[in-house]
Write an enzyme that holds these catalytic residues in place. Sequence first.
Site, PDB file in Angstrom:
ATOM      1  N   ASP A 248       0.787  -1.264  -0.247  1.00 25.47           N
ATOM      2  CA  ASP A 248       0.102  -0.052  -0.148  1.00 25.47           C
ATOM      3  C   ASP A 248       0.912   1.323  -0.054  1.00 25.47           C
ATOM      4  O   ASP A 248       0.545   2.273  -0.704  1.00 25.47           O
ATOM      5  CB  ASP A 248      -0.974   0.170   1.302  1.00 25.47           C
ATOM      6  CG  ASP A 248      -1.883  -1.359   1.327  1.00 25.47           C
ATOM      7  OD1 ASP A 248      -2.626  -1.214   0.309  1.00 25.47           O
ATOM      8  OD2 ASP A 248      -1.957  -1.904   2.231  1.00 25.47           O
ATOM      9  N   ARG A 249       1.936   1.156   0.802  1.00 22.52           N
ATOM     10  CA  ARG A 249       2.760   2.339   0.708  1.00 22.52           C
ATOM     11  C   ARG A 249       3.474   2.622  -0.526  1.00 22.52           C
ATOM     12  O   ARG A 249       3.697   3.677  -0.952  1.00 22.52           O
ATOM     13  CB  ARG A 249       3.882   2.103   2.004  1.00 22.52           C
ATOM     14  CG  ARG A 249       4.527   3.148   2.061  1.00 22.52           C
ATOM     15  CD  ARG A 249       4.059   4.435   2.852  1.00 22.52           C
ATOM     16  NE  ARG A 249       4.884   5.156   3.364  1.00 22.52           N
ATOM     17  CZ  ARG A 249       5.432   6.486   2.643  1.00 22.52           C
ATOM     18  NH1 ARG A 249       4.884   6.685   1.505  1.00 22.52           N
ATOM     19  NH2 ARG A 249       6.180   7.400   3.293  1.00 22.52           N
TER      20      ARG A 249
END
Length: 468
Positions: free
Chosen positions: A257-258
Amino acid sequence: MSGPLVVVGDALLDRDVTGAVSRVCPDAPVPVLDERTAVDRPGGAGLAALLAAAQETEVALVTGLADDTGGARLAELLAEAGVAVYPMRLPGATAEKIRLRAGGQTLLRLDRGGDPQPPGEPSEAVLAVLSRARAILVSDYGRGLVRQPGLRAALAEATAPVVWDPHPRSPAAVAGARLTTPNLAELRQLTGDAGAGTAVSTATRAGHELRRRWRVGAVAVTMGPDGAVLCHSGSTPLVVPPPSSPDRVEDTCGAGDRFAATAALALGDGALVSEAVDAAVAAASAYVAAGGAAGLHREPPRPTPNARTAEELVAKVRADGGTVVATGGCFDILHAGHVATLQAARRLGDCLVVCLNSDRSVRGLKGPERPVNPDSDRARLLAALDCVDAVVVFDEPTPHRVLARLRPDVWVKGGDYAGDGGPELPEAGLVERWGGRVVTVPYLAGRSTTGTISAARQRGLHLVKGAI
């Protein structure tokens, strides 16, 4: 570009229950976890939105929300993080993932919420926020949101760059998406690739196949500690290694996600796909090094480009009876004078720590037009020098606080402080408190950052005049 980063996808409610294990259950061969803390946080697309909002940018989340206590808690956590939620009606219960952890490891994950239900139609507000997006990140967690026909049609018509973080059980990205970001295992499931050869060769082969099938601009295959492989229109892939590898990985949850959120933000700001992937690898690596999702509730240390911190380096050198040397400055444009000073300083002891003024500190000292280079670039260049063992960035106008923390044996300055009759160094009284020494070293005459910038500006002016 104005407008928010719009994250689209299935939001979950995550709970980390952390405790200690000191015994085994008497009626089954399983560990007994004595609960110490329980922390709720958004998961799935909610975590991607949370990580993006932490970068001090406007973030909107389009997701399905159930009308239950889990959905209310999820909405509350997102609002606290500054994420604007655009809900689509979700029948059934909120999906929850509960992780039981001890000693930095996950012992068991408990899932709640049952089988996913199809969401309702996107509202006019959802369609409006997608139309004014700076960039769109589709964070697909396989619970059906991105199958919704009205939502898919809006994503296909979007003018903002679309980054698609896929799930193996979900539909293809919309045609024309700028970038899709599967990890290697997901990529193999999506393409049916058997994985023959090295990881890079598999990522390249399957990445190009997925790009062709889905008709997307590029595929960035994330490979954990090995960085990412970018497959684009050319036949030769771009391999992006991480800047460093952490000594110990505590929790990788959310690293993808990052990565995807950073890439979407970069593309929304006009970056090339290769530049966006490079930034995303660095951001995901730093996220994992800071503890991943388990470290979200604690204040992360300011990152340095070195694998070990300045404090750890100083402690080791001191334990071995060595001499700790430190120096400081802005180092805005690294030139030969800087290198000469750093090399001379390193010869005075067993390690050299550079205390580097942050961007805010430089602006306060030099004015609004400085620094020319951001502190992340300046720190990386310094750390690449053989004579520099660690770099620590500080925000204050002077290095007094970082010096008090490191307590070097020798504090070195060059430049205007060298020579007879120079002014007393402002740090002298502080360093002498713990028995340290303050010294100056020779510098190369005629080298200065201000002079370099002035010469560059004059050169640019002469070139412009010559072109008229």
